[in-house]
Design a protein around this motif. Structure first.
Motif, short mmCIF file in Angstrom:
data_model
loop_
_atom_site.label_atom_id
_atom_site.label_comp_id
_atom_site.label_asym_id
_atom_site.label_seq_id
_atom_site.Cartn_x
_atom_site.Cartn_y
_atom_site.Cartn_z
N TYR A 1 0.82 -1.21 0.00
CA TYR A 1 0.00 0.00 0.00
C TYR A 1 0.85 1.26 0.00
O TYR A 1 0.31 2.37 -0.13
CB TYR A 1 -0.88 0.03 1.26
CG TYR A 1 -2.20 -0.71 1.17
CD1 TYR A 1 -2.41 -1.71 0.23
CD2 TYR A 1 -3.23 -0.40 2.05
CE1 TYR A 1 -3.62 -2.39 0.17
CE2 TYR A 1 -4.44 -1.09 2.00
CZ TYR A 1 -4.63 -2.08 1.06
OH TYR A 1 -5.83 -2.75 1.01
N ASP A 2 2.18 1.12 0.17
CA ASP A 2 3.01 2.30 0.46
C ASP A 2 4.20 2.45 -0.47
O ASP A 2 5.18 3.09 -0.11
CB ASP A 2 3.49 2.24 1.91
CG ASP A 2 4.32 0.99 2.22
OD1 ASP A 2 4.40 0.09 1.35
OD2 ASP A 2 4.88 0.91 3.33
N GLN A 3 4.12 1.88 -1.67
CA GLN A 3 5.23 1.98 -2.61
C GLN A 3 4.78 2.64 -3.91
O GLN A 3 4.22 1.98 -4.79
CB GLN A 3 5.82 0.59 -2.90
CG GLN A 3 6.58 0.00 -1.73
CD GLN A 3 7.28 -1.30 -2.08
OE1 GLN A 3 6.95 -1.98 -3.04
NE2 GLN A 3 8.27 -1.66 -1.28
N PRO A 4 4.99 3.95 -4.05
CA PRO A 4 4.61 4.64 -5.29
C PRO A 4 5.24 3.97 -6.50
O PRO A 4 6.40 3.56 -6.47
CB PRO A 4 5.17 6.05 -5.08
CG PRO A 4 5.28 6.21 -3.60
CD PRO A 4 5.64 4.85 -3.08
N LYS B 1 -1.85 2.85 -2.17
CA LYS B 1 -3.23 3.22 -1.93
C LYS B 1 -3.32 4.74 -1.98
O LYS B 1 -2.71 5.44 -1.18
CB LYS B 1 -3.71 2.70 -0.57
CG LYS B 1 -5.19 2.96 -0.31
CD LYS B 1 -5.67 2.32 0.98
CE LYS B 1 -7.17 2.54 1.17
NZ LYS B 1 -7.68 1.87 2.39
N GLU B 2 -4.09 5.23 -2.94
CA GLU B 2 -4.22 6.67 -3.14
C GLU B 2 -5.16 7.27 -2.09
O GLU B 2 -5.96 6.55 -1.47
CB GLU B 2 -4.75 6.94 -4.55
CG GLU B 2 -3.89 6.39 -5.68
CD GLU B 2 -2.64 7.21 -5.92
OE1 GLU B 2 -2.44 8.22 -5.22
OE2 GLU B 2 -1.87 6.84 -6.83
N PRO B 3 -5.10 8.60 -1.91
CA PRO B 3 -5.97 9.25 -0.93
C PRO B 3 -7.46 9.00 -1.16
O PRO B 3 -8.24 8.99 -0.22
CB PRO B 3 -5.63 10.74 -1.10
CG PRO B 3 -4.22 10.73 -1.59
CD PRO B 3 -4.12 9.54 -2.48
N ASP B 4 -7.86 8.78 -2.42
CA ASP B 4 -9.28 8.55 -2.72
C ASP B 4 -9.69 7.10 -2.55
O ASP B 4 -10.83 6.72 -2.85
CB ASP B 4 -9.62 9.04 -4.13
CG ASP B 4 -8.90 8.26 -5.23
OD1 ASP B 4 -8.12 7.34 -4.90
OD2 ASP B 4 -9.12 8.57 -6.42
N PHE C 1 -6.14 2.35 -6.14
CA PHE C 1 -4.81 1.76 -6.06
C PHE C 1 -4.08 1.95 -7.38
O PHE C 1 -4.69 1.90 -8.45
CB PHE C 1 -4.91 0.27 -5.72
CG PHE C 1 -5.54 0.01 -4.38
CD1 PHE C 1 -4.77 -0.03 -3.23
CD2 PHE C 1 -6.90 -0.15 -4.27
CE1 PHE C 1 -5.36 -0.24 -1.99
CE2 PHE C 1 -7.50 -0.36 -3.03
CZ PHE C 1 -6.72 -0.40 -1.89
N SER C 2 -2.77 2.18 -7.29
CA SER C 2 -1.98 2.42 -8.49
C SER C 2 -0.62 1.74 -8.36
O SER C 2 -0.18 1.39 -7.27
CB SER C 2 -1.79 3.92 -8.72
OG SER C 2 -0.99 4.48 -7.67
N GLY C 3 0.04 1.59 -9.53
CA GLY C 3 1.38 1.04 -9.53
C GLY C 3 1.53 -0.13 -10.48
O GLY C 3 0.55 -0.72 -10.95
N ALA D 1 3.73 -8.10 -4.97
CA ALA D 1 4.17 -7.08 -4.02
C ALA D 1 5.70 -7.05 -3.93
O ALA D 1 6.27 -7.36 -2.90
CB ALA D 1 3.56 -7.34 -2.64
N THR D 2 6.35 -6.69 -5.04
CA THR D 2 7.82 -6.69 -5.12
C THR D 2 8.37 -7.95 -4.44
O THR D 2 9.27 -7.91 -3.62
CB THR D 2 8.44 -5.43 -4.48
OG1 THR D 2 8.05 -5.32 -3.10
CG2 THR D 2 8.00 -4.17 -5.21
N TYR D 3 7.81 -9.09 -4.84
CA TYR D 3 8.06 -10.38 -4.18
C TYR D 3 9.16 -11.12 -4.93
O TYR D 3 8.91 -11.83 -5.89
CB TYR D 3 6.75 -11.18 -4.20
CG TYR D 3 6.59 -12.22 -3.12
CD1 TYR D 3 7.57 -12.46 -2.16
CD2 TYR D 3 5.43 -12.98 -3.06
CE1 TYR D 3 7.38 -13.41 -1.19
CE2 TYR D 3 5.23 -13.93 -2.08
CZ TYR D 3 6.22 -14.14 -1.15
OH TYR D 3 6.03 -15.10 -0.18
#
Length: 281
Positions: free
Chosen positions: A48-51, A56-59, A62-64, A108-110
């Motif tokens: 949720y925290d890797q641009p 997870k965007e403020p709205d 989800f992006s990326g 997830a960058t796994y």
């Protein structure tokens, strides 16, 4: 008295019936498999925290790149975007999340490695990343040895910076902070000279609007990180379907578009799409 007993029994039967129906409904909603489009959901683990990778965007959206890959794979499995339930999956809990059945897939960058393959199976890889350095756009740091007598930032608990100090720049001054955002802020302010982790993660942070043009990747390949889609151990049917989806994503150019959309700035030069099943050591 008899009437009361019959009514109580009927009420109990009704409760049991409703409970069974509710349980059946829950199983269907969380079922990962059929992709029938009839209301089923698929749960996919992401960060949720890797641009640029999983954010997870403020709205609430989800992006990326990982999100784009997972969305494409889910589509090929028969799920529309609104049938995906995104689940935050932190690095330390990825294997457990699959084993418990909390999620069907993890993107997830796994990085695929032998230790993890003892506990989970992987589809892919879908991206070959490398440990690299992020520096200011006007920095003269071009190789790891330039970090001697420089301040190098990494996230607490990461081995990336320590590996550089041990093997390449013994006089580097390590600074550990709580997260990549803090390291980026320290780099911007000049309190550190470089930040190290996977180039894909670095590129994602640097691609944010507020940082565009301020940083660049050194372009080093200090390690090989083969990102795979994590699947519960033994679920070969799902692995085969995901691999087929990943191959299609590459062939129809959706993979390259996702790379360009998410990692564009910061001098990121991606590797070609990996061949399914081929791990670069």
């Amino acid at each position: 008295m008899m009437l009361r007993k019959v009514s109580a029994a009927a009420a109990a039967a009704l409760v049991l019936s409703l409970t069974a129906t509710a349980c059946g409904g829950d199983d269907k909603d969380s079922d990962s498999g059929s992709g029938s489009g009839s209301g089923d959901k698929i749960k996919i683990g992401i960060k949720y925290d890797q641009p640029g990778l999983g954010l997870k965007e403020p709205d609430g959206s989800f992006s990326g790149f990982d999100v784009d890959v997972a969305t494409y794979v889910a589509k090929e499995l028969g799920y529309k975007p609104d049938q995906i339930e995104w689940v935050e999956t932190k690095s330390a809990d990825r294997e457990n999340a699959l084993a418990r059945g909390d999620v069907k897939l993890i993107a997830a960058t796994y990085s695929i490695n032998d230790e993890r393959k003892q506990k989970v199976d992987f589809a892919g890889p879908y991206l070959l990343a490398h440990q690299d350095l992020l520096v200011k756009a006007d920095s003269d740091i071009t190789k790891a040895t330039d970090l001697n007598n420089k301040k190098l930032c990494s996230v607490t608990g990461s081995t990336s910076a320590q590996n550089i100090k041990n093997d390449l720049a013994p006089k580097a001054q390590l600074k550990e902070l709580g997260g990549y955002s803090e390291c980026i802020a320290a780099l911007q302010s000049g309190s550190v000279d470089a930040l190290t982790t996977d180039d894909s993660i670095l590129a994602g942070f640097a691609a944010q609007d507020k940082y565009k043009g301020k940083f660049k990747l050194a372009g080093l390949k200090l390690s090989n990180e083969n990102y795979g889609v994590g699947v519960k151990k033994g679920d070969t049917a799902t692995i085969d379907k995901v691999n087929t989806a990943l191959e299609k994503m590459v062939s129809d150019k959706s993979w390259q578009k996702a790379v360009d959309d998410n990692f564009g700035p910061a001098n990121y030069k991606n590797e070609p799409a990996p061949k399914i099943g081929t791990i670069v050591k």
